[in-house]
Write an enzyme that holds these catalytic residues in place. Sequence first.
Site, PDB file in Angstrom:
ATOM      1  N   SER A  27      42.434  39.346  49.379  1.00 49.71           N
ATOM      2  CA  SER A  27      41.694  39.606  48.150  1.00 49.71           C
ATOM      3  C   SER A  27      40.642  40.676  48.368  1.00 49.71           C
ATOM      4  CB  SER A  27      41.005  38.316  47.677  1.00 49.71           C
ATOM      5  OG  SER A  27      40.096  38.576  46.623  1.00 49.71           O
ATOM      6  N   TYR A  56      34.986  31.900  49.201  1.00 51.08           N
ATOM      7  CA  TYR A  56      36.374  32.284  48.936  1.00 51.08           C
ATOM      8  C   TYR A  56      36.719  33.560  49.696  1.00 51.08           C
ATOM      9  CZ  TYR A  56      40.388  34.115  46.347  1.00 51.08           C
ATOM     10  OH  TYR A  56      41.610  34.642  46.008  1.00 51.08           O
ATOM     11  N   SER A  68      42.632  42.854  40.950  1.00 52.94           N
ATOM     12  CA  SER A  68      42.550  42.020  39.749  1.00 52.94           C
ATOM     13  C   SER A  68      43.914  41.945  39.076  1.00 52.94           C
ATOM     14  CB  SER A  68      41.503  42.579  38.780  1.00 52.94           C
ATOM     15  OG  SER A  68      41.313  41.703  37.695  1.00 52.94           O
ATOM     16  N   ARG A 124      35.654  47.004  34.383  1.00 61.70           N
ATOM     17  CA  ARG A 124      35.855  47.028  35.829  1.00 61.70           C
ATOM     18  C   ARG A 124      37.349  47.064  36.157  1.00 61.70           C
ATOM     19  NH1 ARG A 124      32.547  45.828  39.826  1.00 61.70           N
ATOM     20  NH2 ARG A 124      34.181  44.616  40.848  1.00 61.70           N
TER      21      ARG A 124
END
Length: 280
Positions: free
Chosen positions: A113, A140, A169, A178
């Site tokens: 991520s 996370y 994303s 964003r």
Amino acid sequence: MNAQTIVLTGAAGEIGRMLRTALARDGRTLRLVDVQDLPAAEADENVEIHQGSITDGAFMQDVCAGADAVIHMASLLDNHTWENYLEVNINGTRTVLEAARLSGVRRVVLASSHHAVGFHPKYEGASAPDYMYPRPDSFYGVTKVAGEALGSLYHDRYGLDVICLRIASYQPVPSDNRQLGHWLSPTDCLGLVEAALSAVDPGYRIVWGVSDNTRRWMSLDEAESIGYKSVDNAEDYAEEVLGNLDPTNVQNGHYGSHFLGGAFCIPDFDGTAAGFHPQH
């Protein structure tokens, strides 16, 4: 075409559900793994349903037996306790890698991520490189750093091909300004996963999971080196996205942050994070 068996963990999740359908093709069997209930296989669907926990080594070794690759998408996403993150995201990832090793699986695709490097500032006029050193923005994010480290270890010590996808994303369409810079479309997510599965002798890689957006913040160098070709661009949605901005959220929400991690980097994140849903 050679028959291929692929294990997909986190098959009940948003990306997992997309991959269940999108990865289907003749000669390929998908072994779907999740602790949650999964829909039964359709008559023309070449899948196997395996309900269980990725933290169960014996279960995962049985699932991995005879497989060609593992796509590890299972993860706790929302704000959880450290103990829960440790058990599922870190110990679970280690268990998946160990099961793959013991079962003779040669390739693992790990879902990482952008939150692994979330406290890096956004690059203005340049792309964040693929191998940015860790600056996690949350527990996370720490678990994703640990997953990348475990992948590195299992490559160097045991010779597994491990490709870590730093997914930005993932959404059907970008939903805020964003995401005009770091959106990953479903079509491009599938293309990236297929590239990771088919790359020849990739070794250990960290690649950004992002579409080739006009306002893109992240490098595509490593992704393109393994055969990824983006076909989508968040700019196609820019007029609608920018027209729907909430001006009250500019400073404290996704719109206001100057960091890669966005809202995960705001000072009061720990007190408000239960309402956030990271896409990866």
